[in-house]
Design an enzyme around this catalytic site. Structure first.
Site, short mmCIF file in Angstrom:
data_model
loop_
_atom_site.label_atom_id
_atom_site.label_comp_id
_atom_site.label_asym_id
_atom_site.label_seq_id
_atom_site.Cartn_x
_atom_site.Cartn_y
_atom_site.Cartn_z
N HIS A 1 0.81 -1.22 0.00
CA HIS A 1 0.00 0.00 0.00
C HIS A 1 0.85 1.27 0.00
O HIS A 1 0.34 2.36 -0.29
CB HIS A 1 -0.98 0.01 1.18
N ASP B 1 0.18 -7.71 1.44
CA ASP B 1 0.52 -6.29 1.52
C ASP B 1 2.03 -6.08 1.58
O ASP B 1 2.53 -5.26 2.37
CB ASP B 1 -0.16 -5.60 2.71
N SER C 1 4.79 2.70 8.07
CA SER C 1 4.47 1.60 7.18
C SER C 1 5.70 1.12 6.44
O SER C 1 6.43 1.91 5.83
CB SER C 1 3.43 2.04 6.14
#
Length: 504
Positions: A147, A177, A254
């Site tokens: 993402h 992911d 992230s």
């Protein structure tokens, strides 16, 4: 005065007598429980003997080893990043269903939701998204979240020492992911892999990343839980088995590293649970054993070589345990076994309970999925099942390749499924305690009847994790996905959410 003195004397004697009785009662209780209070500390001696209280926890070594291996990623987007599909950033129903039921009475916690620390919900019009990545090799392979780079027109990498590079995407895997990037450089610092299987709940961990564009930030916490499924990945077939930690993780973390005190990678930070959009004590990382498998495949083949068992599963619980007369309340219950699948060929049957794979305990479906996600087609695994509630059987399974089958675009789709669906009423929403859904009014011969144990009266709330409210939306979801289908929903009077997986 004399009378008063006599009264005081009597009063004092009374109090002394009562204290004596209480003391005697305590002594009697202590003697009665003496055996038990000795047994408990003695039984714990072996555990406490391993714990040292002579020093303080030192995070300096982990920070020194891990920080040079974590990079800053800036993803450039030429077009506006899309908003949340629902357009409601505080939508209470984004909560996973078990938490929804728990928090629904609290007006503050109704705002609680799961978000990715670098998702568009934090930046409504980001031209540049900032996140993190981890160097895996000396020649510039970097792992991050899918993402983080999805839809990016340009990806720039800044190393710990300030050097900058343009990266290319080697491969991505939306189901976990994860994404693998590459920069052209040599002799770089890179991280060492730990073992996410052996890390324990309560163990100290360190998160390294670039939150809020603050380069090389180090935070510490403990492992709060393992094998968490928070239903954040929306792609069909997504694999979630997160390590949960209370180390501070925020937007920009992230793709960053979660490491042990030895500085070894045990997870890639991916998501946070928060009522505010920033750290609230709940962070989630992809286990390194999944990371190793996915990145190796992407490096060698450009795609992930994914293996499957060919079964429909759900978590065992107390009610289900009573039904099948098994003396345990955790494990993975086999709802159905696919024809010509690896599991069926190995002798696994519907109603079996899988308790371990390769001697790794599988107390939840997410843990089973995590273990299988590390395997490749053709790999052999040893699966321990409990059959008929008591008989243990060890079966050897040769895993098969995951091969998505396109869904036939046809007006006869419902006929192929063998189902008649009905939109639920307001009364149904109350009765089933759901916000949306379609009721299975009638079942005929078809895929649902053949491959699942679904019953009439079941309310389908989501297909492949996408909520459905009308028959039209149900068909659209099916037509826009490939491979196995996962239906989620509830039966009346049962708070449990059931999941049925089948092929088309």
């Amino acid at each position: 005065m004399t009378t008063s003195s006599k009264m005081n004397l009597k009063t004092n004697r009374f109090y002394l007598f009562m204290i004596f009785l209480i003391f005697q009662g305590c002594q009697a209780q202590n003697k009665e429980n003496e055996k038990g209070t000795e047994t408990i500390p003695n039984s714990a001696t072996g555990i406490t003997a391993k714990i040292s209280y002579t020093g303080i926890v030192d995070f300096r070594y982990a920070a020194k080893i891990a920080t040079p291996t974590v990079v800053n990623i800036k993803s450039l987007f030429k077009s506006k990043v899309p908003q949340n599909q629902n357009g409601d950033e505080n939508e209470f129903y984004n909560l996973p269903d078990p938490l929804k039921e728990f928090f629904q009475s609290d007006p503050f916690l109704r705002q609680f939701k799961f978000q990715t620390p670098n998702s568009s919900e934090y930046n409504s019009m980001p031209r540049v998204g900032s996140a993190s990545g981890v160097l895996l090799t000396a020649d510039g392979y970097i792992v991050t979240n899918n993402h983080v780079v999805k839809g990016a027109d340009e990806i720039n990498i800044t190393l710990f020492d300030g050097r900058t590079y343009t990266a290319k995407i080697v491969g991505t895997d939306p189901l976990t992911d994860l994404a693998l990037l590459k920069i052209d450089e040599k002799n770089l610092s890179f991280i060492l892999f730990g073992d996410s299987d052996v890390i324990e709940i309560g163990e100290w961990v360190v998160a390294v990343g670039n939150p809020f564009n603050l380069a090389s930030t180090v935070t510490a916490g403990i492992v709060s839980a393992k094998a968490r499924n928070i239903n954040i990945l929306q792609d069909q077939g997504a694999i979630e088995s997160f390590i949960q930690t209370d180390a501070a993780v925020n937007p920009g973390n992230s793709g960053g590293a979660l490491v042990t005190l030895e500085g070894k990678l045990i997870g890639i930070n991916t998501a946070i649970a928060t009522p505010t959009g920033v750290y609230a004590g709940y962070a989630f990382a992809i286990p390194v054993d999944i990371v190793k498998k996915v990145t190796n495949d992407l490096m060698k083949y450009g795609v992930v070589q994914r293996a499957v068992l060919g079964i429909s599963i759900r978590d065992l619980n107390s009610e289900l345990a009573k039904t099948i007369n098994i003396n345990r309340a955790n494990g993975v219950y086999v709802d159905a076994v696919m024809d010509n699948g690896a599991a069926k060929q190995a002798g696994i049957r519907a109603k079996d309970v899988i308790v371990s794979i390769d001697n790794i305990e599988t107390i939840t479906s997410s843990k089973l999925q995590e273990i299988i996600s590390r395997k490749r087609p053709g790999d052999m695994v040893s699966i321990m099942v409990i059959r008929n509630g008591k008989d243990k059987k060890e079966l050897t399974v040769i895993l098969k390749k995951y091969t998505p089958v396109p869904i036939v675009l046809s007006a006869d789709l419902l006929k192929e499924l063998g189902v008649e669906l009905q939109e639920i009423s307001a009364d149904d929403k109350t009765k089933y305690n759901v916000r949306n859904g379609l009721k299975v009014k009638k079942l005929y011969d078809g895929n649902l009847k053949e491959y699942t144990n679904i019953r009439e009266g079941f309310v389908i709330t989501a297909v492949n994790k996408i909520p459905v409210t009308t028959v039209k939306s149900f068909i659209e979801v099916l037509q826009n996905h490939q491979g196995d289908i996962m239906i989620q929903g509830k039966y009346t009077g049962d708070p449990t959410f059931y999941y049925y997986v089948f092929g088309m």
